[in-house]
Enzyme design. Structure first.
Site, mmCIF file in Angstrom:
data_model
loop_
_atom_site.group_PDB
_atom_site.id
_atom_site.type_symbol
_atom_site.label_atom_id
_atom_site.label_comp_id
_atom_site.label_asym_id
_atom_site.label_seq_id
_atom_site.Cartn_x
_atom_site.Cartn_y
_atom_site.Cartn_z
ATOM 1 N N ALA A 21 0.990 -1.306 -0.123
ATOM 2 C CA ALA A 21 0.003 0.028 0.116
ATOM 3 C C ALA A 21 0.729 1.078 -0.050
ATOM 4 O O ALA A 21 2.145 1.152 0.471
ATOM 5 C CB ALA A 21 -0.796 0.064 1.340
ATOM 6 N N GLY B 76 0.775 -5.154 1.237
ATOM 7 C CA GLY B 76 -0.436 -5.210 -0.111
ATOM 8 C C GLY B 76 0.177 -5.762 -1.322
ATOM 9 O O GLY B 76 -0.749 -6.350 -2.012
ATOM 10 N N GLU C 233 -0.262 -9.302 -1.005
ATOM 11 C CA GLU C 233 -1.707 -9.583 -0.594
ATOM 12 C C GLU C 233 -2.274 -9.812 -1.974
ATOM 13 O O GLU C 233 -3.146 -10.659 -2.562
ATOM 14 C CB GLU C 233 -2.681 -8.382 -0.027
ATOM 15 C CG GLU C 233 -2.251 -8.632 1.745
ATOM 16 C CD GLU C 233 -2.790 -7.604 2.559
ATOM 17 O OE1 GLU C 233 -2.705 -6.587 2.175
ATOM 18 O OE2 GLU C 233 -3.262 -7.640 3.477
ATOM 19 N N GLU D 15 4.180 -4.768 7.459
ATOM 20 C CA GLU D 15 3.136 -3.745 8.015
ATOM 21 C C GLU D 15 3.524 -3.598 9.543
ATOM 22 O O GLU D 15 3.151 -2.512 10.041
ATOM 23 C CB GLU D 15 1.633 -4.353 7.838
ATOM 24 C CG GLU D 15 1.168 -4.319 6.422
ATOM 25 C CD GLU D 15 1.591 -5.551 5.488
ATOM 26 O OE1 GLU D 15 2.643 -6.383 5.734
ATOM 27 O OE2 GLU D 15 0.586 -5.522 4.593
HETATM 28 C C1 LIG Z 1 -8.533 4.200 9.030
HETATM 29 C C2 LIG Z 1 -8.253 2.655 8.685
HETATM 30 C C3 LIG Z 1 -8.312 2.708 7.205
HETATM 31 C C4 LIG Z 1 -8.055 1.202 6.828
HETATM 32 C C5 LIG Z 1 -7.616 0.987 5.307
HETATM 33 C C6 LIG Z 1 -6.955 -0.146 5.395
HETATM 34 C C7 LIG Z 1 -6.470 -0.512 3.949
HETATM 35 C C8 LIG Z 1 -5.678 -1.757 4.021
HETATM 36 C C9 LIG Z 1 -5.450 -2.497 2.973
HETATM 37 C C10 LIG Z 1 -4.351 -2.906 2.566
HETATM 38 C C11 LIG Z 1 -3.089 -2.452 3.646
HETATM 39 C C12 LIG Z 1 -1.857 -3.056 3.137
HETATM 40 C C13 LIG Z 1 -0.773 -2.476 3.906
HETATM 41 C C14 LIG Z 1 0.648 -2.475 3.341
HETATM 42 O O1 LIG Z 1 0.811 -2.800 2.190
HETATM 43 S S1 LIG Z 1 1.570 -1.096 4.087
HETATM 44 C C15 LIG Z 1 3.100 -1.166 3.352
HETATM 45 C C16 LIG Z 1 3.812 -2.384 3.418
HETATM 46 N N1 LIG Z 1 5.104 -2.264 2.578
HETATM 47 C C17 LIG Z 1 6.022 -1.675 3.407
HETATM 48 O O2 LIG Z 1 6.166 -1.340 4.302
HETATM 49 C C18 LIG Z 1 7.360 -1.761 2.437
HETATM 50 C C19 LIG Z 1 8.101 -0.254 2.716
HETATM 51 N N2 LIG Z 1 9.205 -0.098 1.710
HETATM 52 C C20 LIG Z 1 10.226 -0.620 1.815
HETATM 53 O O3 LIG Z 1 10.574 -1.712 2.580
HETATM 54 C C21 LIG Z 1 11.408 -0.012 0.966
HETATM 55 O O4 LIG Z 1 11.294 0.890 0.455
HETATM 56 C C22 LIG Z 1 11.729 -1.176 -0.467
HETATM 57 C C23 LIG Z 1 10.224 -1.370 -1.042
HETATM 58 C C24 LIG Z 1 12.189 -2.579 0.167
HETATM 59 C C25 LIG Z 1 12.591 -0.550 -1.617
HETATM 60 O O5 LIG Z 1 13.697 -0.259 -0.635
HETATM 61 P P1 LIG Z 1 14.937 0.571 -1.445
HETATM 62 O O6 LIG Z 1 15.036 0.173 -2.896
HETATM 63 O O7 LIG Z 1 16.034 0.790 -0.449
HETATM 64 O O8 LIG Z 1 14.128 2.047 -1.501
HETATM 65 P P2 LIG Z 1 13.531 3.221 -0.263
HETATM 66 O O9 LIG Z 1 13.355 2.544 0.785
HETATM 67 O O10 LIG Z 1 14.432 4.087 -0.207
HETATM 68 O O11 LIG Z 1 12.308 3.598 -1.139
HETATM 69 C C26 LIG Z 1 12.362 4.470 -2.366
HETATM 70 C C27 LIG Z 1 11.111 5.571 -2.288
HETATM 71 O O12 LIG Z 1 9.746 4.777 -2.198
HETATM 72 C C28 LIG Z 1 9.355 5.199 -0.911
HETATM 73 N N3 LIG Z 1 8.290 4.040 -0.374
HETATM 74 C C29 LIG Z 1 8.721 2.812 -0.464
HETATM 75 N N4 LIG Z 1 8.002 1.798 -0.066
HETATM 76 C C30 LIG Z 1 6.616 2.643 -0.024
HETATM 77 C C31 LIG Z 1 5.413 2.478 0.308
HETATM 78 N N5 LIG Z 1 4.915 1.381 0.666
HETATM 79 N N6 LIG Z 1 4.583 3.546 0.179
HETATM 80 C C32 LIG Z 1 4.937 4.748 -0.128
HETATM 81 N N7 LIG Z 1 6.199 5.250 -0.560
HETATM 82 C C33 LIG Z 1 7.031 4.255 -0.327
HETATM 83 C C34 LIG Z 1 10.311 5.718 -0.026
HETATM 84 O O13 LIG Z 1 9.529 6.531 0.916
HETATM 85 C C35 LIG Z 1 11.284 6.382 -0.815
HETATM 86 O O14 LIG Z 1 10.760 7.477 -1.114
HETATM 87 P P3 LIG Z 1 11.563 8.837 -1.344
HETATM 88 O O15 LIG Z 1 12.696 8.276 -2.455
HETATM 89 O O16 LIG Z 1 10.895 9.972 -1.367
HETATM 90 O O17 LIG Z 1 12.627 8.689 -0.249
#
Ligand SMILES: CCCCCCCC/C=C\C=C\CC(=O)SCCNC(=O)CCNC(=O)[C@H](O)C(C)(C)COP(=O)(O)OP(=O)(O)OC[C@H]1O[C@@H](n2cnc3c(N)ncnc32)[C@H](O)[C@@H]1OP(=O)(O)O
Length: 723
Positions: free
Chosen positions: A60, A101, A104, A124
């Site tokens: 997500a 997600g 998922e 998560e």
């Molecule tokens: C009030 C109730 C409401 C209820 C609604 C519920 C709806 C629920 C439905 C679904 C829920 C799903 C839950 C999720 O999926 S939560 C997200 C889970 N995923 C993560 O936590 C992954 C996080 N990311 C990482 O681990 C890494 O970024 C990785 C993907 C491994 C890549 O690593 P790397 O290559 O080292 O790059 P960076 O970490 O530097 O990331 C690059 C840029 O991308 C941004 N980023 C990364 N992941 C996300 C993300 N999931 N969402 C948004 N942005 C993301 C990161 O910040 C970097 O951005 P920037 O360059 O601006 O710094």
């Protein structure tokens, strides 16, 4: 954001949302449209979902969570239901990562294949929530309960081979993932889909669920002390075995909503972005990570083979960067080389490194007893003990010995970089690289620029930090920089509390219950009471006075010397078996409160005429944290730190501030700056001899507003730019 490609009889849906294919609104829309379009096209017989670029999907879009009320339809679960209900088989083709997600989405598909190098996981929990698009209900149907509980509550990622072993994947591919997906799709066309829909199958071992849950719960409570999300993860997986699919999914939704609105998840999401923002450095002159290239570093020197120097050398050689370790005493040099070899042996034992990798590291490490051997290296890190004159001498000598382009770095933890740089004719190439002990374990690197440090030098040490796997933060020079300067106020208040009524274990317990991994007195025993003593002696010497156990004030500033009495008794901490606590030699990990220490403290108080009284836990937290918070605001005000996030990252990685409380700045924002300011003023009045309670101007300005100013705007109030 989702490319729709027809390839013979297949529809390929390629998620195209750089950099990490997060499931933003348009991606969710694109997936639904793609599935519907493919189902409406008679020529299409199967559908492949794949990610463009280096990753399948990172899950997500976490940024959407800060305004969850505005999350637009279709939400991920309805995207998933469209996928699962597709009349044509849907295959997810995973390369890179499938996280949260993203995994998922794969679990909604009828089949999952992945490249050998792919990794899948539910991270998560690391942002304080649980997989909220039926992940906790679907995974146990594939992998069994115990494995699902472990994977979801830990947030760990597993490789494709393990995912296949645990039933998550149907195939691990060695060739081109898209080509393999097309071949796979052709083989499954026409096969019944119902048994492939996870919502239609049952959890195996459901009758064991309570026993599995209790075992997992006990482990989680111990491992993730104080954290709520891991427990909710377990509860949600338990529901998958106790309820119908739909009811468990509805419960999962209720649990994720509660978590998402909670303090811990807000702090953990903040921490996720704070950590990433720290690497985006910027200097007041406008130079930044975006417009400055680092120089190439292919060889390095480390000066000093003590604890710090050896630890730093390990960080460099582990990353494949050759090191010449310089120590003028040959015996000390030998000891340092042995220490390094021993540290790497430890990594081999823990299977973090193979014996072959260790041998390669040792090959690129050379020892030397003279600085002359550093004439040709690209960068030198000095790690001798904390003495300005000694460091200036070494830097002057390095300036003569090293080639003109060599960067000269100091691992000083407190001293002014400008004073070190002025001993050279290349102040533009002098910079602080402050590692935290033990350097080969602690992930923080605090890089410190002086008034003449060039942008290229900064870019180079920031890039070096990234290369050696550190969380690297850039700060401006001043006494103690950000970390030690702000942490010193925390430590000073802890010592004053000893003089006013607490014992070390009282303070440690309260701060550990707050979430610190270890209280300050346990940390002091670990790092060495002698180390703290030496630093205090140096500071006193530099300030021109003699510090003894009788000292109570200097220049109108309160000083606590209770720890120095322990030093004089030879109680240096764990290394001598006694410090603030006593230690059984067979179990050095378990500090035991010691009545002798209580006697020393009571004696000290009696000698100094200090009255003792009972101090409530709330005061312990406020005194230690708000003193530090006030100093953090000063650091921001003086632009020693560029943004509050940088300070919080330093506290998380340097001093184990709980990630789920964000950091001192985030904590202050949650308490409310008005309240923090009021309490700082209160303690300032009560303790006029501690200058760390003089309220920061920036804090006062921010607190004077009728509405709370969001953290992202605090910077605008620096230097009177806003009132
Ligand atoms: C009030 C109730 C409401 C209820 C609604 C519920 C709806 C629920 C439905 C679904 C829920 C799903 C839950 C999720 O999926 S939560 C997200 C889970 N995923 C993560 O936590 C992954 C996080 N990311 C990482 O681990 C890494 O970024 C990785 C993907 C491994 C890549 O690593 P790397 O290559 O080292 O790059 P960076 O970490 O530097 O990331 C690059 C840029 O991308 C941004 N980023 C990364 N992941 C996300 C993300 N999931 N969402 C948004 N942005 C993301 C990161 O910040 C970097 O951005 P920037 O360059 O601006 O710094």
């Amino acid at each position: 954001m989702v490319d729709y490609i027809i390839d013979q009889n297949l529809a390929i849906l390629a998620v195209n949302n750089p950099p990490v294919n997060a499931l933003s609104h348009h991606v969710r829309e694109g997936l639904v449209e793609g599935i519907k379009k493919a189902n409406a096209n008679d020529q299409v017989t199967a559908i492949v979902i794949i990610g463009k670029g280096k990753i399948f999907c990172s899950g997500a879009d976490i940024r959407e969570f800060s305004n969850h009320a505005a999350i637009k339809d279709p939400v991920l679960t309805s995207v998933g239901h469209t996928i699962e209900n597709s009349g044509k088989p849907v295959i997810s083709a995973i390369h890179g990562n499938a996280l949260g997600g993203g995994l998922e989405v794969a679990l909604f598909c009828h089949y999952r294949i992945a490249s050998e190098s792919a990794r899948v996981g539910f991270p998560e929990v690391l942002i304080g929530i649980l997989p909220g698009a039926e992940g906790t209900v679907r995974l146990p149907r594939l992998s069994g309960l115990s494995f699902a509980m472990d994977m979801i509550a830990s947030g760990k990622q597993i490789n494709a081979k393990d995912a296949f072993k645990h039933g998550i994947l149907d195939k691990v591919c060695t060739g081109n993932i898209l080509e393999e997906a097309k071949d796979f799709a052709k083989k499954v066309i026409g096969q019944p889909l119902d048994s492939r829909r996870l919502s239609r199958i049952n959890v195996e071992d459901a009758s064991n669920v309570d026993a599995v849950f209790e075992v997992a719960l006990a482990q989680v409570k111990k491992k993730y002390k104080g954290q709520i999300a891991p427990i909710y993860c377990l509860k949600s997986v338990r529901n998958s075995a106790k309820m119908s699919f739909d009811k468990a999914a509805a419960e999962e939704r209720r649990l994720i909503t509660e978590l998402m609105l909670g303090y811990q998840s807000i702090a953990l999401r903040y921490s996720f972005f704070a950590e990433r923002s720290a690497s985006k450095w910027r200097l007041p002159c406008g130079a930044s990570v975006n417009n400055t290239k680092p120089s190439k570093i292919e060889s390095t020197g480390v000066i000093g083979a003590g604890t710090m120097g050896s630890g730093i050398a390990v960080c460099l050689i582990r990353a494949g960067i050759p090191v010449i370790l310089v120590e003028k005493d040959p015996k000390m040099l030998e000891k340092g080389m042995e220490t390094i070899s021993g540290i790497l042996d430890g990594s081999v034992k823990l299977k973090r490194m193979t014996p072959g990798q260790k041998a390669k590291c040792m090959e690129i490490l050379k020892g030397a007893t003279s600085l002359d051997k550093l004439s040709n290296v690209d960068l030198v890190i000095e790690a001798v003990y904390e003495n300005l004159e000694l460091k200036r001498q070494i830097f002057a000598q390095l300036d003569k010995v090293c080639k003109p382009s060599t960067l000269l770095c100091s691992n000083t933890s407190t001293l002014d970089i400008d004073k070190i740089a002025s001993a050279t004719n290349r102040p533009d190439k002098v910079v602080g690289t402050h590692f935290f002990a033990p350097a080969f374990i602690m992930r923080l690197l605090e890089n410190v620029y002086g008034s003449k440090t060039s942008p290229t030098t900064v870019a180079t040490v920031m890039e070096l930090g990234r290369r050696i796997g550190k969380v690297t933060v850039l700060v401006k020079t001043c006494y103690g920089f950000v970390g030690n300067r702000t942490h010193q106020c925390f430590g000073a208040e802890a010592s004053f509390l000893l003089e006013e009524g607490c014992l070390p274990q009282d303070i440690d317990q309260v701060l550990e219950e707050f979430g610190m991994a270890m209280g300050p007195f346990k940390v002091s025993d670990l790092s060495g009471i002698d180390v703290g003593w030496r630093i205090r002696q140096e500071v006193a010497k530099a300030a021109g006075f003699k510090l003894t156990t009788e000292t109570r004030y200097h220049n109108g500033e309160r000083i606590s010397t209770v720890g120095d009495s322990l030093f004089e008794m030879g109680r240096y901490g764990i290394k001598t078996g006694k410090g603030w606590y006593k230690y059984d030699p067979t179990n050095l990990r378990k500090p035991v409160p010691d009545s002798d220490v209580a006697d020393v403290i009571l004696d000290h108080c009696a000698k100094m005429g200090l009255q003792r009284c009972k101090i409530p836990p709330q005061e312990i937290i406020e005194r230690c944290l708000f003193a530090a918070v006030n100093e953090c605001f000063r650091v921001l005000e003086e632009r020693v730190a560029e943004k509050p996030e940088d300070i919080d990252v330093i506290w998380q990685y340097g001093f184990s501030f709980p990630r789920y409380a964000g950091g001192p700045m985030f904590y202050a924002s949650q308490v409310g700056l008005k309240r923090v300011y009021e309490r700082v003023c209160f303690y300032h009045e009560k303790f006029p001899y501690s200058s760390h309670w003089i309220p920061s101007d920036l804090l006062r300005k921010l607190a004077s507003h009728s509405v709370e100013i969001p953290m992202s705007q605090w910077k605008e109030f620096v230097n009177g730019s806003k009132l």
